[in-house]
Motif scaffolding. Structure first.
Motif, PDB file in Angstrom:
ATOM      1  N   ARG A  35      10.459 -89.154 -50.133  1.00 54.18           N
ATOM      2  CA  ARG A  35      10.019 -89.819 -48.919  1.00 54.18           C
ATOM      3  C   ARG A  35      11.145 -90.476 -48.127  1.00 54.18           C
ATOM      4  O   ARG A  35      10.889 -91.209 -47.180  1.00 54.18           O
ATOM      5  CB  ARG A  35       8.931 -90.825 -49.278  1.00 54.18           C
ATOM      6  N   ALA A  39      10.590 -91.926 -44.296  1.00 47.53           N
ATOM      7  CA  ALA A  39      10.761 -93.381 -44.154  1.00 47.53           C
ATOM      8  C   ALA A  39      11.857 -93.705 -43.149  1.00 47.53           C
ATOM      9  O   ALA A  39      11.730 -94.638 -42.354  1.00 47.53           O
ATOM     10  CB  ALA A  39      11.062 -94.021 -45.502  1.00 47.53           C
ATOM     11  N   ALA A  42      10.138 -93.016 -39.758  1.00 46.25           N
ATOM     12  CA  ALA A  42       9.032 -93.946 -39.477  1.00 46.25           C
ATOM     13  C   ALA A  42       9.533 -95.362 -39.212  1.00 46.25           C
ATOM     14  O   ALA A  42       8.903 -96.120 -38.476  1.00 46.25           O
ATOM     15  CB  ALA A  42       8.025 -93.944 -40.631  1.00 46.25           C
ATOM     16  N   SER A  43      10.679 -95.715 -39.771  1.00 49.68           N
ATOM     17  CA  SER A  43      11.243 -97.053 -39.574  1.00 49.68           C
ATOM     18  C   SER A  43      12.031 -97.170 -38.280  1.00 49.68           C
ATOM     19  O   SER A  43      12.461 -98.259 -37.916  1.00 49.68           O
ATOM     20  CB  SER A  43      12.145 -97.407 -40.748  1.00 49.68           C
ATOM     21  N   THR A 148       3.844 -97.047 -51.429  1.00 49.10           N
ATOM     22  CA  THR A 148       3.200 -96.065 -50.564  1.00 49.10           C
ATOM     23  C   THR A 148       4.180 -95.658 -49.454  1.00 49.10           C
ATOM     24  O   THR A 148       5.140 -96.391 -49.175  1.00 49.10           O
ATOM     25  CB  THR A 148       1.938 -96.648 -49.908  1.00 49.10           C
ATOM     26  N   ALA A 150       3.741 -95.867 -46.315  1.00 46.15           N
ATOM     27  CA  ALA A 150       3.724 -96.916 -45.291  1.00 46.15           C
ATOM     28  C   ALA A 150       4.547 -98.130 -45.729  1.00 46.15           C
ATOM     29  O   ALA A 150       5.311 -98.699 -44.939  1.00 46.15           O
ATOM     30  CB  ALA A 150       2.296 -97.343 -44.988  1.00 46.15           C
ATOM     31  N   ALA A 153       8.268 -97.259 -45.553  1.00 46.06           N
ATOM     32  CA  ALA A 153       8.734 -97.283 -44.169  1.00 46.06           C
ATOM     33  C   ALA A 153       8.880 -98.718 -43.669  1.00 46.06           C
ATOM     34  O   ALA A 153       9.823 -99.038 -42.934  1.00 46.06           O
ATOM     35  CB  ALA A 153       7.788 -96.489 -43.279  1.00 46.06           C
ATOM     36  N   GLU A 154       7.973 -99.586 -44.085  1.00 43.61           N
ATOM     37  CA  GLU A 154       8.052-101.001 -43.701  1.00 43.61           C
ATOM     38  C   GLU A 154       9.336-101.651 -44.216  1.00 43.61           C
ATOM     39  O   GLU A 154       9.983-102.425 -43.518  1.00 43.61           O
ATOM     40  CB  GLU A 154       6.851-101.755 -44.298  1.00 43.61           C
TER      41      GLU A 154
END
Length: 166
Positions: A35, A39, A42-43, A148, A150, A153-154
């Protein structure tokens, strides 16, 4: 496996070690299901989702990739503590030479062993290597199921925000 690196990057991401798929393809984080690339996108670090074979585009975004341990294995638990410690010594020298603003180690267990910091947690660390600040990210491997996509990515986004604040 060659690093994707240049002097003065914003972030030098540091994987644990190449997996067998990465070693076979010659590209970092190449295993389907890893991932890291999703990630990273997404970030907001990259404007689009890059494929592992597009890793050479990273320096244009101020990013690079290296590993704590160069030896490829099927699983990170095949690496012994001394190999991690030696990798940590070599990584410190590499960071001192390249001087990225941030070193982001992906894998808290690897970081703890390589840097001798058993209490390290995901997030910014109190140590620096020269002027380089250090951040520990979760391992993006699909085997690390308690993070996860999400949440991963956070955490990458938290690092990105810190980079922008510098």
């Amino acid at each position: 496996m060659p690093d994707v690196a240049a002097p003065g990057l914003d972030v030098l991401f540091c994987g644990i070690n190449p997996g067998l798929m990465s070693a076979a393809t010659g590209h970092h984080f190449a295993r389907p299901g890893n991932r890291f690339w999703p990630a990273l996108h997404a970030s907001g670090f990259t404007p689009r989702l890059l494929r592992p074979d597009e890793e050479r585009e990273l320096p244009a975004y101020g990013l690079g990739i290296t590993n704590v341990v160069a030896r490829a294995t099927a699983r990170a638990d095949e690496i012994g503590d001394e190999e991690f410690r030696e990798g940590g010594r070599l990584l410190r020298r590499k960071v001192a030479r390249l001087r990225p603003r941030w070193l982001a180690v992906v894998g808290v267990t690897a970081y703890r062993t390589a840097f001798g910091d058993r209490s390290a947690r995901v997030g910014p660390q109190d140590v620096t290597i020269g002027s380089t600040r250090v951040w520990v990210l979760p391992n993006p491997s699909g085997l690390n199921a308690h993070w996860t996509p999400a949440a991963l990515a956070e955490e990458f986004a938290r690092l990105r925000a810190a980079v922008r604040e510098d």
